[in-house]
Scaffold this motif. Structure first.
Motif, short mmCIF file in Angstrom:
data_model
loop_
_atom_site.label_atom_id
_atom_site.label_comp_id
_atom_site.label_asym_id
_atom_site.label_seq_id
_atom_site.Cartn_x
_atom_site.Cartn_y
_atom_site.Cartn_z
N LEU A 1 0.82 -1.21 0.00
CA LEU A 1 0.00 0.00 0.00
C LEU A 1 0.86 1.26 0.00
N LYS A 2 1.99 1.21 0.67
CA LYS A 2 2.90 2.36 0.65
C LYS A 2 3.47 2.56 -0.75
N ARG A 3 3.74 1.48 -1.45
CA ARG A 3 4.21 1.61 -2.84
C ARG A 3 3.13 2.24 -3.72
N ILE A 4 1.87 1.83 -3.49
CA ILE A 4 0.77 2.39 -4.27
C ILE A 4 0.61 3.87 -3.96
N MET A 5 0.69 4.23 -2.67
CA MET A 5 0.59 5.64 -2.29
C MET A 5 1.70 6.46 -2.94
N LEU A 6 2.90 5.92 -2.96
CA LEU A 6 4.03 6.64 -3.55
C LEU A 6 3.83 6.80 -5.06
N THR A 7 3.30 5.77 -5.71
CA THR A 7 3.02 5.85 -7.14
C THR A 7 2.00 6.95 -7.44
N ASN A 8 1.00 7.08 -6.56
CA ASN A 8 -0.04 8.09 -6.76
C ASN A 8 0.36 9.48 -6.30
N ASN A 9 1.46 9.57 -5.56
CA ASN A 9 1.90 10.86 -5.02
C ASN A 9 3.40 11.06 -5.23
N GLN A 10 3.85 10.78 -6.44
CA GLN A 10 5.28 10.85 -6.71
C GLN A 10 5.85 12.24 -6.47
N GLU A 11 5.04 13.26 -6.76
CA GLU A 11 5.55 14.63 -6.59
C GLU A 11 5.74 14.98 -5.11
N LYS A 12 5.08 14.24 -4.19
CA LYS A 12 5.19 14.53 -2.76
C LYS A 12 6.27 13.70 -2.08
N GLY A 13 6.61 12.57 -2.68
CA GLY A 13 7.73 11.79 -2.19
C GLY A 13 7.44 10.86 -1.03
N GLN A 14 8.48 10.11 -0.62
CA GLN A 14 8.36 9.10 0.41
C GLN A 14 8.03 9.69 1.78
N GLU A 15 8.53 10.89 2.05
CA GLU A 15 8.26 11.51 3.35
C GLU A 15 6.76 11.71 3.55
N PHE A 16 6.06 12.15 2.48
CA PHE A 16 4.62 12.32 2.56
C PHE A 16 3.92 11.00 2.85
N VAL A 17 4.37 9.94 2.19
CA VAL A 17 3.77 8.62 2.40
C VAL A 17 3.96 8.18 3.85
N ASP A 18 5.16 8.33 4.36
CA ASP A 18 5.44 7.90 5.73
C ASP A 18 4.60 8.68 6.75
N LYS A 19 4.44 9.98 6.52
CA LYS A 19 3.69 10.82 7.46
C LYS A 19 2.18 10.58 7.37
#
Length: 484
Positions: free
Chosen positions: A328-346
């Motif tokens: 799910l984190k990979r999917i979130m990152l794919t959908n929010n590439q411009e926001k990056g991994q930090e956004f996904v983690d938070k």
């Protein structure tokens, strides 16, 4: 085409699709022939270019497009036919090398599939949920009458500034030097509008008490509006970054004092608010109409609170669910590439909470045969538009105007999900109230508002407003299909 699906832990799925040449060959050949008929290639008459040349030019791309189409159609069909509760979109399997389409078939494609956890969200007559009936008090009606009268009021000329009357001043501003004289080349603003009641510092505010047209007041804008360079810049008609160079005193020569006067509580006011077609004949009918409007608003607020309480109740009942976190984190990152991994983690934990509620609502909707139609979405958009206009005292906006306004809102794709959720929760509320046992409570507006306040601020205060403090009624929930 061969398709297999592995789901050993129930939440992490692996879809394998094996594509043979026969699966796409006919589609590719048809596309190449159609292209050849239309192709305009130098040296050849239309439709006569050698097929070998056509294949060299676009053969690989056509083949790729045909395979991608084949994969998409068959993958979605398999998921639907086998009732796989997929979250987000399929991703190329982690650690797998890209398929080389330059090599001959067969081609093996593997996709990681996030699968929703299995759980049961159910409500019966044995379940009890609180439901609030918000009382419309005379004080609330009085406040609403005063609000309507204020909005419909006008300004009269006054001879002296009265801080209790919220007077508005108009005058000329001159920048002063250190000796209190007009600064040569300094700031000059004519017909500057000033409302002393909004001055933050008391000693600066009191300088205007009892002032009359023609009086000259010496004050300091930077002291009057501390830590608010935007207010100072607006008054002095300069850029915000320039305020640092103008921290001294200014004179303000009053040319005009305007005093706000509320509209009279008469038929002219009643018709301006509800329209002549409402045919309000006396003050009692006016107050009854206000009470009816407030009750409708409060009932809507109560519905919102009911659904929030259902959510809390079922989240506790369902408990913590196990999700395919890494996927799910990979999917979130794919959908929010411009926001990056930090956004996904938070954002991940909050996203899971919204995802759980979304899945619960889906189960409740299926159990109660609730479907969201276009008409439901439009109704939500119209209700939202009506609420927006009501905030500005516009309670008699024609239905046709509301419909047109709603249509404009719905033209933006990002708004639609919000109205789908609103429609779903509205229909769920209607259905669930007939199922569960309602623990009805009659409360004042302040008591109801206190339910939304932080625990340490939950002490009811004197009623001052007719607007509920709920802040999340139209907040967009995370869409399970996007896993954002």
């Amino acid at each position: 085409m061969k398709i297999s699906f592995e789901n050993p832990d129930k939440i992490n799925g692996l879809m394998t699709l094996t594509v043979e040449e026969a699966d796409y060959k006919d589609d590719v050949e048809k596309t190449l022939k159609d292209y050849r008929k239309r192709a305009n290639i130098p040296g050849f008459r239309p439709g006569q270019a050698p097929m070998g040349m056509i294949k060299r030019q676009i053969g690989t791309q056509v083949k790729m497009d045909a395979i991608n189409k084949l994969l998409g159609e068959n993958l979605q069909k398999y998921i639907a036919d086998n009732n796989i509760k997929m979250l987000g979109q399929p991703l190329a399997a982690s650690g797998e090398e890209a398929v080389d389409l330059e090599k001959p078939a067969p081609y093996v494609f593997k996709f990681d599939i996030a699968v929703a956890p299995e759980f049961k969200a159910e409500l019966t007559e044995k379940d009890s949920i609180e439901y609030y009936d918000i009382k419309v008090s005379d004080e609330l009606i009085d406040n609403q009458v005063a609000l309507f009268a204020s909005r419909a009021g006008h300004y009269d000329t006054a001879n002296e500034y009265d801080p209790e009357k919220k007077d508005m001043l108009k005058g000329d501003i001159r920048e002063l030097d250190e000796n209190g004289n007009t600064l040569e080349g300094g700031i000059t603003v004519e017909a500057a509008v000033l409302m002393p009641e909004f001055i933050k510092v008391e000693d600066q505010k009191k300088l205007f008490d009892g002032a009359k047209p023609g009086d000259i007041i010496t004050f300091n804008p930077s002291k009057a509006y501390p830590d608010n360079d935007s207010e100072v810049a607006s008054l002095l008609k300069i850029e915000r970054g320039e305020t640092e160079n103008h921290r001294g005193d200014f004179s303000y020569q009053i040319t005009e004092i305007s005093r706000h006067v509320n509209a009279e509580n008469n038929k002219e006011l009643w018709d301006s608010i509800y329209g002549e077609e409402a045919d309000i004949k006396d003050e009692k009918q006016f107050r009854d109409t206000i009470a009816k409007g407030l009750k409708a608003q409060f009932d809507s607020d109560a519905e919102f609170k009911f659904i929030q309480d259902v959510r809390t109740y079922l989240e506790k009942k369902v408990g913590k669910l196990q999700y395919p976190d890494e996927l799910l984190k990979r999917i979130m990152l794919t959908n929010n590439q411009e926001k990056g991994q930090e956004f996904v983690d938070k954002s991940y934990e909050a996203s899971l909470k919204e995802l759980t509620w979304h899945l619960i609502k889906q189960q409740l909707a299926e159990a109660n045969n609730i479907k969201i139609e276009d008409a439901d979405i439009r109704e939500s958009a119209i209700n939202s538009a009506r609420a927006q206009f009501a905030q500005y005292g516009m309670s008699n906006v024609p239905d046709e105007y509301l419909k047109n306004y709603a249509e404009e809102i719905l033209k933006k794709r990002e708004n639609i999900d919000q109205f789908v959720e609103m429609a779903l929760e509205r229909k769920l509320s209607i259905a669930l109230k007939k199922i569960v046992k309602l623990k009805k409570k009659s409360v004042t507006l302040d008591e109801f508002n206190a339910l939304f306040a932080p625990k340490e601020e939950a002490t009811p205060k004197k009623e001052k407003t007719t607007k509920s403090k709920k802040t999340a009624k139209t907040a967009k929930t995370t869409d399970a299909k996007k896993a954002e």
